[in-house]
Scaffold this motif. Structure first.
Motif, PDB file in Angstrom:
ATOM      1  N   ASP A 137       0.844  -1.186   0.000  1.00  0.00           N
ATOM      2  CA  ASP A 137       0.000   0.000   0.000  1.00  0.00           C
ATOM      3  C   ASP A 137       0.885   1.243   0.000  1.00  0.00           C
ATOM      4  O   ASP A 137       2.088   1.156  -0.247  1.00  0.00           O
ATOM      5  CB  ASP A 137      -0.985  -0.019   1.165  1.00  0.00           C
ATOM      6  CG  ASP A 137      -0.297  -0.065   2.524  1.00  0.00           C
ATOM      7  OD1 ASP A 137       0.943   0.083   2.584  1.00  0.00           O
ATOM      8  OD2 ASP A 137      -0.999  -0.249   3.539  1.00  0.00           O
ATOM      9  N   GLY A 138       0.306   2.363   0.269  1.00  0.00           N
ATOM     10  CA  GLY A 138       1.066   3.607   0.211  1.00  0.00           C
ATOM     11  C   GLY A 138       0.887   4.299  -1.137  1.00  0.00           C
ATOM     12  O   GLY A 138       0.045   3.912  -1.953  1.00  0.00           O
ATOM     13  N   PHE A 139       1.706   5.314  -1.371  1.00  0.00           N
ATOM     14  CA  PHE A 139       1.555   6.161  -2.554  1.00  0.00           C
ATOM     15  C   PHE A 139       2.912   6.407  -3.208  1.00  0.00           C
ATOM     16  O   PHE A 139       3.956   6.378  -2.544  1.00  0.00           O
ATOM     17  CB  PHE A 139       0.921   7.499  -2.166  1.00  0.00           C
ATOM     18  CG  PHE A 139      -0.462   7.344  -1.606  1.00  0.00           C
ATOM     19  CD1 PHE A 139      -1.576   7.449  -2.416  1.00  0.00           C
ATOM     20  CD2 PHE A 139      -0.649   7.075  -0.249  1.00  0.00           C
ATOM     21  CE1 PHE A 139      -2.854   7.283  -1.901  1.00  0.00           C
ATOM     22  CE2 PHE A 139      -1.918   6.916   0.281  1.00  0.00           C
ATOM     23  CZ  PHE A 139      -3.023   7.015  -0.548  1.00  0.00           C
ATOM     24  N   TRP A 140       2.866   6.632  -4.513  1.00  0.00           N
ATOM     25  CA  TRP A 140       4.071   6.907  -5.306  1.00  0.00           C
ATOM     26  C   TRP A 140       3.744   8.082  -6.209  1.00  0.00           C
ATOM     27  O   TRP A 140       2.826   7.984  -7.035  1.00  0.00           O
ATOM     28  CB  TRP A 140       4.447   5.675  -6.120  1.00  0.00           C
ATOM     29  CG  TRP A 140       5.728   5.743  -6.878  1.00  0.00           C
ATOM     30  CD1 TRP A 140       6.993   5.722  -6.371  1.00  0.00           C
ATOM     31  CD2 TRP A 140       5.883   5.798  -8.310  1.00  0.00           C
ATOM     32  NE1 TRP A 140       7.924   5.772  -7.382  1.00  0.00           N
ATOM     33  CE2 TRP A 140       7.269   5.814  -8.575  1.00  0.00           C
ATOM     34  CE3 TRP A 140       4.984   5.821  -9.374  1.00  0.00           C
ATOM     35  CZ2 TRP A 140       7.773   5.874  -9.870  1.00  0.00           C
ATOM     36  CZ3 TRP A 140       5.485   5.882 -10.663  1.00  0.00           C
ATOM     37  CH2 TRP A 140       6.864   5.897 -10.911  1.00  0.00           C
ATOM     38  N   HIS A 141       4.421   9.205  -6.027  1.00  0.00           N
ATOM     39  CA  HIS A 141       4.083  10.427  -6.750  1.00  0.00           C
ATOM     40  C   HIS A 141       2.596  10.783  -6.565  1.00  0.00           C
ATOM     41  O   HIS A 141       1.970  11.337  -7.463  1.00  0.00           O
ATOM     42  CB  HIS A 141       4.412  10.299  -8.234  1.00  0.00           C
ATOM     43  CG  HIS A 141       5.880  10.305  -8.537  1.00  0.00           C
ATOM     44  ND1 HIS A 141       6.640  11.463  -8.569  1.00  0.00           N
ATOM     45  CD2 HIS A 141       6.744   9.284  -8.810  1.00  0.00           C
ATOM     46  CE1 HIS A 141       7.897  11.158  -8.869  1.00  0.00           C
ATOM     47  NE2 HIS A 141       7.991   9.846  -9.006  1.00  0.00           N
ATOM     48  N   GLY A 142       2.034  10.406  -5.424  1.00  0.00           N
ATOM     49  CA  GLY A 142       0.648  10.734  -5.122  1.00  0.00           C
ATOM     50  C   GLY A 142      -0.373   9.730  -5.602  1.00  0.00           C
ATOM     51  O   GLY A 142      -1.571   9.879  -5.326  1.00  0.00           O
ATOM     52  N   LEU A 143       0.048   8.715  -6.326  1.00  0.00           N
ATOM     53  CA  LEU A 143      -0.866   7.689  -6.814  1.00  0.00           C
ATOM     54  C   LEU A 143      -0.831   6.482  -5.886  1.00  0.00           C
ATOM     55  O   LEU A 143       0.231   6.068  -5.420  1.00  0.00           O
ATOM     56  CB  LEU A 143      -0.492   7.265  -8.238  1.00  0.00           C
ATOM     57  CG  LEU A 143      -0.426   8.385  -9.277  1.00  0.00           C
ATOM     58  CD1 LEU A 143      -0.087   7.802 -10.647  1.00  0.00           C
ATOM     59  CD2 LEU A 143      -1.742   9.160  -9.337  1.00  0.00           C
ATOM     60  N   ALA A 144      -1.997   5.896  -5.638  1.00  0.00           N
ATOM     61  CA  ALA A 144      -2.088   4.757  -4.714  1.00  0.00           C
ATOM     62  C   ALA A 144      -1.521   3.508  -5.379  1.00  0.00           C
ATOM     63  O   ALA A 144      -1.965   3.111  -6.462  1.00  0.00           O
ATOM     64  CB  ALA A 144      -3.542   4.516  -4.320  1.00  0.00           C
ATOM     65  N   LYS A 145      -0.560   2.888  -4.712  1.00  0.00           N
ATOM     66  CA  LYS A 145       0.067   1.691  -5.272  1.00  0.00           C
ATOM     67  C   LYS A 145      -0.483   0.415  -4.646  1.00  0.00           C
ATOM     68  O   LYS A 145       0.179  -0.630  -4.677  1.00  0.00           O
ATOM     69  CB  LYS A 145       1.582   1.762  -5.125  1.00  0.00           C
ATOM     70  CG  LYS A 145       2.100   1.858  -3.702  1.00  0.00           C
ATOM     71  CD  LYS A 145       3.637   1.940  -3.693  1.00  0.00           C
ATOM     72  CE  LYS A 145       4.205   1.852  -2.300  1.00  0.00           C
ATOM     73  NZ  LYS A 145       5.684   1.904  -2.285  1.00  0.00           N
ATOM     74  N   ARG A 146      -1.708   0.474  -4.103  1.00  0.00           N
ATOM     75  CA  ARG A 146      -2.302  -0.699  -3.457  1.00  0.00           C
ATOM     76  C   ARG A 146      -2.276  -1.896  -4.398  1.00  0.00           C
ATOM     77  O   ARG A 146      -2.686  -1.818  -5.557  1.00  0.00           O
ATOM     78  CB  ARG A 146      -3.734  -0.397  -3.014  1.00  0.00           C
ATOM     79  CG  ARG A 146      -4.350  -1.537  -2.170  1.00  0.00           C
ATOM     80  CD  ARG A 146      -5.666  -1.115  -1.544  1.00  0.00           C
ATOM     81  NE  ARG A 146      -5.499   0.078  -0.720  1.00  0.00           N
ATOM     82  CZ  ARG A 146      -5.016   0.065   0.519  1.00  0.00           C
ATOM     83  NH1 ARG A 146      -4.633  -1.091   1.091  1.00  0.00           N
ATOM     84  NH2 ARG A 146      -4.909   1.198   1.193  1.00  0.00           N
ATOM     85  N   SER A 147      -1.809  -3.001  -3.864  1.00  0.00           N
ATOM     86  CA  SER A 147      -1.693  -4.252  -4.619  1.00  0.00           C
ATOM     87  C   SER A 147      -2.173  -5.378  -3.716  1.00  0.00           C
ATOM     88  O   SER A 147      -1.832  -5.407  -2.537  1.00  0.00           O
ATOM     89  CB  SER A 147      -0.245  -4.490  -5.040  1.00  0.00           C
ATOM     90  OG  SER A 147       0.230  -3.405  -5.845  1.00  0.00           O
ATOM     91  N   VAL A 148      -2.953  -6.287  -4.283  1.00  0.00           N
ATOM     92  CA  VAL A 148      -3.642  -7.274  -3.457  1.00  0.00           C
ATOM     93  C   VAL A 148      -3.419  -8.693  -3.978  1.00  0.00           C
ATOM     94  O   VAL A 148      -3.074  -8.907  -5.146  1.00  0.00           O
ATOM     95  CB  VAL A 148      -5.155  -6.987  -3.369  1.00  0.00           C
ATOM     96  CG1 VAL A 148      -5.404  -5.584  -2.823  1.00  0.00           C
ATOM     97  CG2 VAL A 148      -5.833  -7.152  -4.717  1.00  0.00           C
ATOM     98  N   GLN A 149      -3.647  -9.635  -3.072  1.00  0.00           N
ATOM     99  CA  GLN A 149      -3.532 -11.063  -3.389  1.00  0.00           C
ATOM    100  C   GLN A 149      -4.778 -11.782  -2.911  1.00  0.00           C
ATOM    101  O   GLN A 149      -5.295 -11.498  -1.828  1.00  0.00           O
ATOM    102  CB  GLN A 149      -2.293 -11.652  -2.705  1.00  0.00           C
ATOM    103  CG  GLN A 149      -2.129 -13.157  -2.861  1.00  0.00           C
ATOM    104  CD  GLN A 149      -0.826 -13.661  -2.266  1.00  0.00           C
ATOM    105  OE1 GLN A 149       0.184 -12.963  -2.298  1.00  0.00           O
ATOM    106  NE2 GLN A 149      -0.838 -14.865  -1.733  1.00  0.00           N
ATOM    107  N   ILE A 150      -5.269 -12.685  -3.720  1.00  0.00           N
ATOM    108  CA  ILE A 150      -6.367 -13.565  -3.348  1.00  0.00           C
ATOM    109  C   ILE A 150      -5.835 -14.987  -3.386  1.00  0.00           C
ATOM    110  O   ILE A 150      -5.242 -15.409  -4.379  1.00  0.00           O
ATOM    111  CB  ILE A 150      -7.571 -13.426  -4.297  1.00  0.00           C
ATOM    112  CG1 ILE A 150      -8.075 -11.984  -4.291  1.00  0.00           C
ATOM    113  CG2 ILE A 150      -8.674 -14.390  -3.917  1.00  0.00           C
ATOM    114  CD1 ILE A 150      -9.138 -11.706  -5.336  1.00  0.00           C
ATOM    115  N   GLY A 151      -6.047 -15.720  -2.304  1.00  0.00           N
ATOM    116  CA  GLY A 151      -5.569 -17.087  -2.236  1.00  0.00           C
ATOM    117  C   GLY A 151      -4.186 -17.192  -1.622  1.00  0.00           C
ATOM    118  O   GLY A 151      -3.488 -16.217  -1.410  1.00  0.00           O
TER     119      GLY A 151
END
Length: 259
Positions: free
Chosen positions: A245-259
């Protein structure tokens, strides 16, 4: 004993300068180390919209440098992963129908939505990779494509939807660690809670239900790969978790995993 089921991912892929960010590259590398080693990777990138649904190269061909205005060394990156012709045949068998024809683009290499994160996650380029186009940006249609692809998870295939959780290039801030705008924070927080609640209906209707949806995604191609991920993981949504999570140049870099 049966082979463990492969997770399915949605990741924020960053731009070519991601390679210069030690925090984010470290997060991606650590994530891959926690994954079972895939037999092959199926990439669905925000940077390839093409209808009908199209499968990219099944041999090793040059990358697609689908960006401009960057220093020369970003155009010299190489990622010579093996092609995945068997996976291409399997994808065709799963998704092809009268309503969903499947075309081929045998000369199309991986675009930056595919290779930028893969360079960090699988730097040896020794896992076969296939890229598949998004034939539509309609969330419901992409969810259904993801559902059709779900059996690949039992065959050792890592399905990756590659986008950016918020994506408004005009709203980027100059400092990679700079404070994000309210619209980016608000959309990211809403999306985070919708995912944790398993509220697929809200996510499908994000353009109307999410705060600051138009500011976060003036064009929705970077959120769209999430729906392929959600479809492929539809029977395990209770396992969904944020890995980055967090931000990079103001864009959300949220990344998720299922399973």
């Amino acid at each position: 004993m049966s082979e463990p089921r492969t997770p399915v991912l949605y990741l924020s892929h960053g731009a070519p300068p991601l390679a210069d960010d030690p925090i984010w590259t470290g997060q991606l590398a650590a994530w891959s180390k926690d994954l079972p080693r895939p037999r092959a990777i199926l990439m669905v990138s925000a940077h390839w919209e093409e209808a009908p649904l199209t499968l990219g190269a099944t041999t090793t061909v040059p990358l697609v440098y689908d960006f401009g205005g960057f220093p020369q060394h970003y155009y010299e990156v190489r990622y010579r992963a093996p092609g995945a012709p068997d996976l291409a045949a399997r994808v065709r068998g799963l998704v092809h129908s009268a309503a969903t024809p499947v075309h081929d683009a045998p000369a199309r290499g991986l675009d930056h939505g595919a290779y930028v994160p893969l360079v960090e996650m699988f730097p040896e380029a020794d896992v076969p990779v296939l890229q598949m186009s998004m034939p539509t940006l309609d969330p419901t249609a992409l969810l259904e494509i993801g559902r059709k692809l779900a059996p690949l998870r039992d065959e050792g295939v890592l399905i990756v939807g590659s986008g950016f959780f918020t994506h408004n290039l005009r709203g980027m801030v100059g400092d990679p660690a700079g404070a994000p705008a309210a619209w980016s924070r608000e959309f990211d927080d809403w999306g985070h809670h919708a995912l944790d609640d398993g509220d697929i209906d809200a996510l499908l209707d994000f353009e109307h239900r999410a705060p600051a949806a138009h500011a976060a995604h003036p064009y929705t191609e970077h959120f769209a790969p999430l729906f392929v991920t959600l479809g492929a993981g539809a029977d395990e949504l209770d396992t969904q978790r944020t890995v980055i999570d967090g931000f990079w140049h103001g864009l959300a870099k949220r990344s998720v995993q299922i399973g």
